[in-house]
Design an enzyme around this catalytic site. Structure first.
Site, PDB file in Angstrom:
ATOM      1  N   HIS A 101      -1.106 -20.242   8.747  1.00  0.00           N
ATOM      2  CA  HIS A 101       0.046 -19.454   8.257  1.00  0.00           C
ATOM      3  C   HIS A 101      -0.291 -18.967   6.860  1.00  0.00           C
ATOM      4  CE1 HIS A 101       4.735 -19.143   7.857  1.00  0.00           C
ATOM      5  NE2 HIS A 101       4.123 -18.219   7.121  1.00  0.00           N
ATOM      6  N   HIS A 149      -0.424 -15.164   4.691  1.00  0.00           N
ATOM      7  CA  HIS A 149      -0.302 -13.703   4.592  1.00  0.00           C
ATOM      8  C   HIS A 149      -1.379 -13.223   3.623  1.00  0.00           C
ATOM      9  CE1 HIS A 149       3.776 -13.769   6.469  1.00  0.00           C
ATOM     10  NE2 HIS A 149       3.760 -14.982   5.961  1.00  0.00           N
ATOM     11  N   HIS A 198       7.918 -15.817  12.554  1.00  0.00           N
ATOM     12  CA  HIS A 198       8.632 -16.601  11.554  1.00  0.00           C
ATOM     13  C   HIS A 198      10.044 -16.835  12.096  1.00  0.00           C
ATOM     14  CE1 HIS A 198       5.394 -15.406   8.951  1.00  0.00           C
ATOM     15  NE2 HIS A 198       5.951 -15.910   7.859  1.00  0.00           N
ATOM     16  N   GLU A 250      13.146 -20.159   8.867  1.00  0.00           N
ATOM     17  CA  GLU A 250      12.745 -20.319   7.460  1.00  0.00           C
ATOM     18  C   GLU A 250      14.033 -20.315   6.619  1.00  0.00           C
ATOM     19  OE1 GLU A 250      10.400 -17.080   5.884  1.00  0.00           O
ATOM     20  OE2 GLU A 250       9.813 -18.204   4.093  1.00  0.00           O
TER      21      GLU A 250
HETATM   22  N1  ADE Z   1       6.059 -12.262   4.232  1.00  0.00           N
HETATM   23  C1  ADE Z   1       5.210 -12.913   3.432  1.00  0.00           C
HETATM   24  N2  ADE Z   1       5.581 -14.174   3.271  1.00  0.00           N
HETATM   25  C2  ADE Z   1       6.704 -14.357   4.003  1.00  0.00           C
HETATM   26  C3  ADE Z   1       7.562 -15.442   4.274  1.00  0.00           C
HETATM   27  N3  ADE Z   1       7.374 -16.650   3.732  1.00  0.00           N
HETATM   28  N4  ADE Z   1       8.613 -15.244   5.073  1.00  0.00           N
HETATM   29  C4  ADE Z   1       8.846 -14.057   5.614  1.00  0.00           C
HETATM   30  N5  ADE Z   1       8.059 -13.002   5.402  1.00  0.00           N
HETATM   31  C5  ADE Z   1       7.003 -13.143   4.609  1.00  0.00           C
HETATM   32 ZN    ZN Z   2       4.972 -16.626   6.165  1.00  0.00          ZN
END
Ligand code: ADE
Ligand code: ZN
Length: 338
Positions: A16, A18, A196, A199
């Site tokens: 995970h 980005h 996702h 969260e």
């Molecule tokens: N884009 C980058 N990081 C993110 C995250 N933690 N949650 C949702 N979108 C994201």
């Molecule tokens: Zn993320």
């Protein structure tokens, strides 16, 4: 056994991450200069001072602004390469990384520019550092479904480089099922789906990510703990969870790191993993996440080793490669004991 030493030594996968969230302030300023982009910061300290977030949206606003310095293929290459070099030193053997093509296309940078820079760095990392990888393209959930379909159309031209599709960006009020159709098409085109969920959004979003999007892995998933039946289902199905402790702390999903559910996740038998999400913004790469959460929630050596093993088990590599990862961990542990 010293936990920090163990964490540094353990072979692991990061699932995970980005890539745009690895943009360090120094590189942000350097690329702004190289590409003549105006940023509201004059120094690394000023960039860092802006990293105070009350929630996911606060972070996303800064994150999309930061990535505006990425223009040319070589910018994406430099960004990706810097991340891979960094985690090579953390014992990372395999990465499954997200990128956000719509955030680049929206500002006139083509899908291909981003893709070429990222994949060239991934290929070089495989040759030079033996780090394997899979690339996952995320749909931005704050944009309409049509924009996601446009990105999917681009991805279909590059199936050899893109393994899966994900769903990220602002979660609250944007349930997974808004993207059911584009995920159905992505699956039909052979892309592996993840999303996702949970969260900031409720447990119900984790459920619809599983039911409607048919995801094979849940990114974050923290809020699922509000629904015991859902947790029981994910334990039964061994649905992987990619948890990101420092991200949850910095975006105030939890007030303190000792409230993080990773220990509970292991205890109930979930296939939980630890990852960094956007390490440049959240104050730590993958090993920092392991170390800080281990200390805060009191993980023992066995639980840390389990998390590293889970990182391979929860990945999309072949069963033979998963076993190689687990064997490498066992070898590492026996070496440290002797
Ligand atoms: N884009 C980058 N990081 C993110 C995250 N933690 N949650 C949702 N979108 C994201
Ligand atoms: Zn993320």
């Amino acid at each position: 056994m010293n936990l920090d030493r163990l964490i540094d030594a353990l072979p692991k996968a990061e699932l995970h991450l980005h890539i745009e969230g690895t943009l360090e302030p120094a590189m942000m300023l350097e690329l702004a200069k190289r590409n003549n982009i105006d940023l509201p910061y004059a120094s690394v300290a000023e960039v860092q001072a802006a990293y105070e977030f009350n929630n996911l949206q606060d972070f996303l606003d800064i994150y999309y602004q930061g990535m505006s310095v990425l223009i040319e293929v070589r910018d994406f290459y430099d960004l990706t390469w810097a991340y891979l070099e960094k985690v090579h030193g953390d014992g990372v053997r395999h990465v499954e990384i997200f990128f956000d093509p719509q955030a680049h296309m929206e500002r006139g940078v083509s899908f291909e520019t981003a893709l070429e820079g990222i994949t060239t760095a991934l290929e070089t990392a495989y040759k030079e550092m033996n780090i394997s990888s899979k690339l996952i393209m995320c749909f931005l959930r704050h944009l309409p479904e049509e924009a996601a379909f446009e990105a999917l159309e681009c991805a279909c031209k590059h199936k050899e480089h893109i393994f899966g599709v994900g769903l990220d960006s602002s979660e609250a009020g944007r349930p997974p099922e808004l993207f059911s159709r584009v995920f159905a098409e992505a699956r039909a085109q052979g892309f592996v789906p993840v999303a996702h969920a949970g969260e900031e959004g409720p447990a119900a979003y984790v459920e619809t990510a599983l039911d409607d999007l048919q995801v094979q892995r849940v990114d974050h998933g923290n809020r699922a703990f509000a629904d015991p039946a859902l947790i029981a289902r994910m334990v039964r199905d061994q649905t992987p969870l990619t948890m990101c402790p420092l991200s949850n702390l910095r975006l105030r999903g939890i007030e303190r790191l000792d409230q993080h559910p990773v220990k509970k996740a292991l205890k109930v038998g979930l296939l939980a993993t630890v990852n960094s999400d956007d390490p440049s913004y959240f104050g730590g790469y993958v090993n920092d996440n392991y170390k800080q959460v281990a200390k805060a929630v009191g993980l023992d050596a066995g639980e840390v080793v389990q998390l590293a093993k889970n990182s391979f088990a929860a990945s999309f590599i072949s069963n033979a490669d998963k076993q190689k990862g687990v064997d490498a961990i066992d070898e590492c542990v026996s070496h440290l004991k002797n």
